[in-house]
Scaffold this active site. Structure first.
Site, PDB file in Angstrom:
ATOM      1  N   GLU A  91     -36.257 -28.027 -37.032  1.00  0.00           N
ATOM      2  CA  GLU A  91     -36.351 -28.559 -35.897  1.00  0.00           C
ATOM      3  C   GLU A  91     -35.779 -29.686 -35.816  1.00  0.00           C
ATOM      4  O   GLU A  91     -35.160 -30.144 -34.885  1.00  0.00           O
ATOM      5  CB  GLU A  91     -37.546 -28.714 -34.782  1.00  0.00           C
ATOM      6  CG  GLU A  91     -38.052 -27.117 -34.359  1.00  0.00           C
ATOM      7  CD  GLU A  91     -38.665 -26.223 -35.313  1.00  0.00           C
ATOM      8  OE1 GLU A  91     -38.565 -24.737 -35.543  1.00  0.00           O
ATOM      9  OE2 GLU A  91     -38.858 -26.453 -36.651  1.00  0.00           O
ATOM     10  N   HIS A 160     -47.178 -21.585 -28.605  1.00  0.00           N
ATOM     11  CA  HIS A 160     -46.652 -21.212 -28.442  1.00  0.00           C
ATOM     12  C   HIS A 160     -46.829 -20.670 -27.350  1.00  0.00           C
ATOM     13  O   HIS A 160     -45.867 -20.319 -26.312  1.00  0.00           O
ATOM     14  CB  HIS A 160     -46.721 -18.830 -29.082  1.00  0.00           C
ATOM     15  CG  HIS A 160     -45.880 -19.049 -29.856  1.00  0.00           C
ATOM     16  ND1 HIS A 160     -46.350 -19.228 -31.069  1.00  0.00           N
ATOM     17  CD2 HIS A 160     -44.725 -18.194 -30.561  1.00  0.00           C
ATOM     18  CE1 HIS A 160     -46.026 -18.304 -32.582  1.00  0.00           C
ATOM     19  NE2 HIS A 160     -45.538 -17.803 -31.998  1.00  0.00           N
TER      20      HIS A 160
END
Length: 378
Positions: A91, A160
């Site tokens: 990321e 998540h």
């Protein structure tokens, strides 16, 4: 990856034209049919890429797979791997690459696969994305859109289901927005991509499959970034919310009618910039407010929102501003998330605590007389 010849070299008229078109309907009168939020987001990126060669999409699995939630489905097939690019699982590298792309005239649209996956990229976000325009005295804007699927309600495991909006809100230099409807998903993403400022675009995962009648050929015009919208009018109290909690508040407002309450629901849509005008106008009308969000209560967005309301509406308030939020814990396992997420009952319980008794005592005639306290609480 090829470098587009538009972007920084585009003249101001062309950029203004892009912004004028973003989120506006074509006026063709095309028939509307059920569409999901995911489909609207996909169409927003497709239309932006078709109109502007400087728009590039990048992220983990956004290409061949079409994204974990299939939001980028078909973009690589239509525009090629140079325009919709699969990246390594890194990321910080993804966002760092986007910074370089934006500095050289492109308009990158970054997907962070899940909310908590974005944390490794925070250094890039704070040190470069949020500060570059200020650091260069306005000479070097970074037109980056950072798409972040966020929030709970899908039974996701750890990392998540985070609601991380407070981190982005506390970072000056970023715009932070979140849609709750199909129309807003399209219109707000088009506006985000067209913006010369970096935008963190928070997408409520559990609303990806929510549906509404919508036409991609003639999308309705929506309010610009920075403006809230009253989704339901009422007179008893204001529910202030955004993203995944909007449907919860609308359901709560409907259920509240059985108690004699008419609740107004304000969808913030944009967390930064914040629409004080719409929020305060509503609270001044109703005299009471409850802020609802999935993010944790301590240090969460609700504290800032409550403070802004209190500062601007103090003499109009009939009760303290209350908050209904996620608990101050790490996100729980899937089987327990229903207890963590604000639901209709928790919202109504908060409304019941808004000091209705004092108002009934002072103005019994407004509630049907001394023997019938219509809004006396739950």
């Amino acid at each position: 990856m090829t470098t587009a010849t538009t972007g920084r070299s585009a003249d101001s008229a062309g950029r203004a034209d892009r912004k004028a078109r973003a989120g506006s309907g074509a006026g063709s009168g095309a028939a509307r049919k059920p569409a999901t939020m995911a489909q609207a987001l996909n169409r927003a990126m497709r239309d932006a890429m078709a109109e502007d060669p400087s728009v590039h999409v990048l992220g983990e699995d956004v290409g061949t797979l079409g994204g974990v939630f299939r939001v980028t489905d078909g973009l690589t097939a239509e525009f090629g791997e140079d325009r919709c690019t699969d990246t390594p699982l890194a990321e910080a590298g993804i966002l760092g690459t986007a910074v370089g792309m934006a500095m050289y005239g492109l308009r990158p649209v970054v997907e962070m696969q899940f909310d908590a996956f974005a944390y490794p990229a925070f250094e890039q976000l704070l040190s470069h994305v949020a500060k570059m325009r200020n650091r260069t005295r306005g000479a070097l804007p970074l037109p980056i859109t950072i798409r972040v699927p966020y929030g709970g309600g899908i039974g996701g495991v750890e990392h998540h289901s985070d609601s991380s909006e407070a981190y982005y809100m506390a970072t000056p230099g970023l715009h932070v927005v979140t849609p709750a409807t199909v129309a807003d998903a399209y219109g707000m993403l088009r506006a985000a991509i067209a913006s010369d400022d970096p935008v963190v675009f928070l997408e409520p995962k559990r609303l990806y499959w929510s549906k509404a009648d919508w036409s991609p050929e003639d999308p309705e015009t929506v309010e610009p970034v920075g403006r809230a919208r009253v989704r339901r009018t009422g007179t008893s109290a204001t529910l202030i919310t955004y993203g995944p909690s909007v449907p919860v508040c609308l359901e709560a407002a409907e259920a509240a009618r059985e108690e004699g309450w008419e609740l107004e629901v304000v969808d913030l849509r944009s967390l930064v910039p914040f629409d004080d005008e719409t929020v305060c106008a509503s609270v001044r009308r109703t005299g009471r407010a409850v802020v609802v969000h999935e993010s944790s209560g301590f240090g969460g967005p609700g504290g800032e929102i409550a403070a802004r309301i209190t500062e601007r509406c103090f003499h109009h308030l009939e009760a303290p501003v209350l908050r209904v939020a996620g608990f101050d814990i790490p996100y729980p396992p899937p089987m327990l998330e229903r207890h963590h997420l604000p639901g209709v009952d928790r919202v109504l319980d908060a409304v019941a605590r808004l000091q209705w008794e004092s108002e009934w005592t002072e103005r019994p005639e407004a509630f049907g007389g001394a023997d019938t306290p219509e809004r006396g609480g739950r």
